[in-house]
Design an enzyme around this catalytic site. Structure first.
Site, PDB file in Angstrom:
ATOM      1  N   GLY A   1      75.969 154.112  91.452  1.00  0.00           N
ATOM      2  CA  GLY A   1      74.520 154.026  91.347  1.00  0.00           C
ATOM      3  C   GLY A   1      73.992 152.794  92.060  1.00  0.00           C
ATOM      4  O   GLY A   1      74.747 152.025  92.671  1.00  0.00           O
ATOM      5  N   PHE A   2      72.698 152.596  91.964  1.00  0.00           N
ATOM      6  CA  PHE A   2      72.065 151.470  92.654  1.00  0.00           C
ATOM      7  C   PHE A   2      72.695 150.135  92.270  1.00  0.00           C
ATOM      8  O   PHE A   2      73.293 149.441  93.093  1.00  0.00           O
ATOM      9  CB  PHE A   2      70.565 151.483  92.364  1.00  0.00           C
ATOM     10  CG  PHE A   2      69.869 150.191  92.664  1.00  0.00           C
ATOM     11  CD1 PHE A   2      69.907 149.642  93.938  1.00  0.00           C
ATOM     12  CD2 PHE A   2      69.175 149.504  91.669  1.00  0.00           C
ATOM     13  CE1 PHE A   2      69.273 148.435  94.227  1.00  0.00           C
ATOM     14  CE2 PHE A   2      68.531 148.318  91.942  1.00  0.00           C
ATOM     15  CZ  PHE A   2      68.591 147.772  93.218  1.00  0.00           C
TER      16      PHE A   2
ATOM     17  N   ASP B   1      81.901 157.772  88.521  1.00  0.00           N
ATOM     18  CA  ASP B   1      80.554 158.300  88.763  1.00  0.00           C
ATOM     19  C   ASP B   1      80.659 159.767  89.151  1.00  0.00           C
ATOM     20  O   ASP B   1      81.748 160.289  89.396  1.00  0.00           O
ATOM     21  CB  ASP B   1      79.839 157.504  89.860  1.00  0.00           C
ATOM     22  CG  ASP B   1      78.340 157.383  89.600  1.00  0.00           C
ATOM     23  OD1 ASP B   1      77.723 158.383  89.180  1.00  0.00           O
ATOM     24  OD2 ASP B   1      77.781 156.298  89.821  1.00  0.00           O
TER      25      ASP B   1
ATOM     26  N   LEU C   1      77.316 150.832  82.977  1.00  0.00           N
ATOM     27  CA  LEU C   1      76.004 150.969  83.601  1.00  0.00           C
ATOM     28  C   LEU C   1      75.497 152.400  83.588  1.00  0.00           C
ATOM     29  O   LEU C   1      74.286 152.628  83.727  1.00  0.00           O
ATOM     30  CB  LEU C   1      76.045 150.485  85.057  1.00  0.00           C
ATOM     31  CG  LEU C   1      76.577 149.085  85.340  1.00  0.00           C
ATOM     32  CD1 LEU C   1      76.543 148.821  86.841  1.00  0.00           C
ATOM     33  CD2 LEU C   1      75.780 148.029  84.602  1.00  0.00           C
TER      34      LEU C   1
ATOM     35  N   TYR D   1      64.532 157.062  75.597  1.00  0.00           N
ATOM     36  CA  TYR D   1      65.334 156.160  76.431  1.00  0.00           C
ATOM     37  C   TYR D   1      65.461 154.797  75.769  1.00  0.00           C
ATOM     38  O   TYR D   1      66.563 154.265  75.582  1.00  0.00           O
ATOM     39  CB  TYR D   1      64.696 156.045  77.814  1.00  0.00           C
ATOM     40  CG  TYR D   1      65.321 155.021  78.725  1.00  0.00           C
ATOM     41  CD1 TYR D   1      66.633 155.163  79.158  1.00  0.00           C
ATOM     42  CD2 TYR D   1      64.598 153.920  79.176  1.00  0.00           C
ATOM     43  CE1 TYR D   1      67.216 154.231  79.994  1.00  0.00           C
ATOM     44  CE2 TYR D   1      65.161 152.988  80.021  1.00  0.00           C
ATOM     45  CZ  TYR D   1      66.471 153.140  80.427  1.00  0.00           C
ATOM     46  OH  TYR D   1      67.045 152.216  81.262  1.00  0.00           O
TER      47      TYR D   1
ATOM     48  N   LYS E   1      69.032 153.211  74.025  1.00  0.00           N
ATOM     49  CA  LYS E   1      69.565 151.916  74.433  1.00  0.00           C
ATOM     50  C   LYS E   1      69.597 150.946  73.250  1.00  0.00           C
ATOM     51  O   LYS E   1      70.554 150.177  73.070  1.00  0.00           O
ATOM     52  CB  LYS E   1      68.721 151.339  75.572  1.00  0.00           C
ATOM     53  CG  LYS E   1      68.915 152.012  76.910  1.00  0.00           C
ATOM     54  CD  LYS E   1      70.230 151.611  77.565  1.00  0.00           C
ATOM     55  CE  LYS E   1      70.328 152.073  78.994  1.00  0.00           C
ATOM     56  NZ  LYS E   1      71.579 151.636  79.658  1.00  0.00           N
TER      57      LYS E   1
END
Length: 319
Positions: A10-11, A31, A73, A146, A150
């Protein structure tokens, strides 16, 4: 050091993996895909990519056991996804995270968790400190699944740590940006200008944000992991030095692309549907992380956007 990074393509994951490899570590990325602009990672003998899902528990167990530290992540984090796919968001962000933590605690690995500024919800008392209250909307509003997922992971991490079952460190990210970013406001604005389309702003663009360049974030993460005295806590990580409205961000993007007074289109703030609620302002206090590891952001918004444009011109944009 042997690292397992979930969401390693990912980023943020790809930038973190790259920096860890440069520093001589062994990195395994888990991933769903290989980022086309990260194929050069294969040049490192200390790099391994495993293409699969974090929901594959037997695989996760194997990978955790072969690592010294787990950097978690992987998550669903784009607003459009967590508004439209709340069940999947909870399954990936909460259930899968708890399963990974089960294996981490069983093997005594160091655990790094990437949380979010969304934790603070609709609290208007800013800048946010790590102990600031969480004020959320109704459970009827998908937008809050979301933040809640978290937060529950944070609660569980703290509970494990209090029982001396887990060594961890975690962050709450405030609007990170940089090359390879997809689906977020900074990358969208750059892509829109570079493709000759008007910049699309939700509402009047008065929403205030602090933007953190990815290299600053990566350096902060590695320093937190390597500084044992910082473990056992969560830290805000962001750039309160520079606060911009979304409309000002659009102006900076157009100026960096030599397109001053570029056309802007305004759309309804409820563009993601009735289950989305936007926040007018989000600013972090970074006193805690500054004291822990002497961290502060160094890259200005203008410099960071310029780096993104240069990267896109070399490797192509995100479309």
């Amino acid at each position: 050091m042997k690292y397992l990074i979930t969401g390693g393509m990912g980023f943020l994951g790809s930038h973190l993996a790259e920096e860890l490899l440069k520093r001589g570590n062994e990195v395994t990325c888990l991933d769903l895909f290989e980022e086309k602009r990260c194929t050069h990672f294969r040049d490192w003998e200390t790099y391994r990519l495993v293409i699969d899902t974090i929901l594959n528990k037997p695989l996760v167990t194997q990978l955790v056991r072969s690592a010294d530290a787990v950097i978690h992540l992987a998550a669903i984090a784009e607003p459009q996804q967590y508004v439209q796919l709340p069940r999947k968001t909870i399954e990936v962000n909460l259930k899968a995270s708890l399963a990974i933590l089960e294996e981490v605690t069983a093997t005594n690995k160091l655990f790094f968790f990437s949380s979010t500024s969304e934790i603070y919800g609709k609290n208007t008392v800013q800048p946010f400190r790590e102990d600031s209250d969480r004020i959320l909307g109704s459970t009827d509003i998908n937008r809050w699944c979301y933040s809640s997922a978290k937060a529950m992971v944070e609660h569980y991490i703290n509970a494990l740590h209090q029982e001396q079952l887990l060594e961890f460190v975690g962050i709450r990210i405030f609007n990170c940006y940089g090359p390879r970013l997809k689906g977020r406001v900074v990358s969208k604005f750059i892509d829109q200008v570079q493709s000759g389309k008007p910049i699309v702003i939700h509402g009047e663009g008065a929403q205030q944000r602090c933007f953190t360049y990815v290299s600053d974030l990566v350096n902060g993460i590695i320093s937190l992991i390597e500084t044992k005295s910082s473990h056992g806590s969560f830290y805000n990580i962001g750039n309160p030095k520079e606060e911009y409205s979304v409309k000002q961000l659009a102006q900076v993007v157009s100026e960096q692309l030599n397109q001053e007074n570029y056309p802007i289109t305004h759309v309804d703030r409820a563009a993601y549907g009735p289950s989305y609620q936007d926040l007018d302002r989000r600013v972090p206090s970074i006193d805690k992380i500054s004291k822990a590891i002497n961290w502060s952001p160094t890259v200005s918004l203008q410099e960071g956007i310029s780096k993104m444009i240069e990267y896109n011109n070399t490797f192509g944009n995100n479309s």
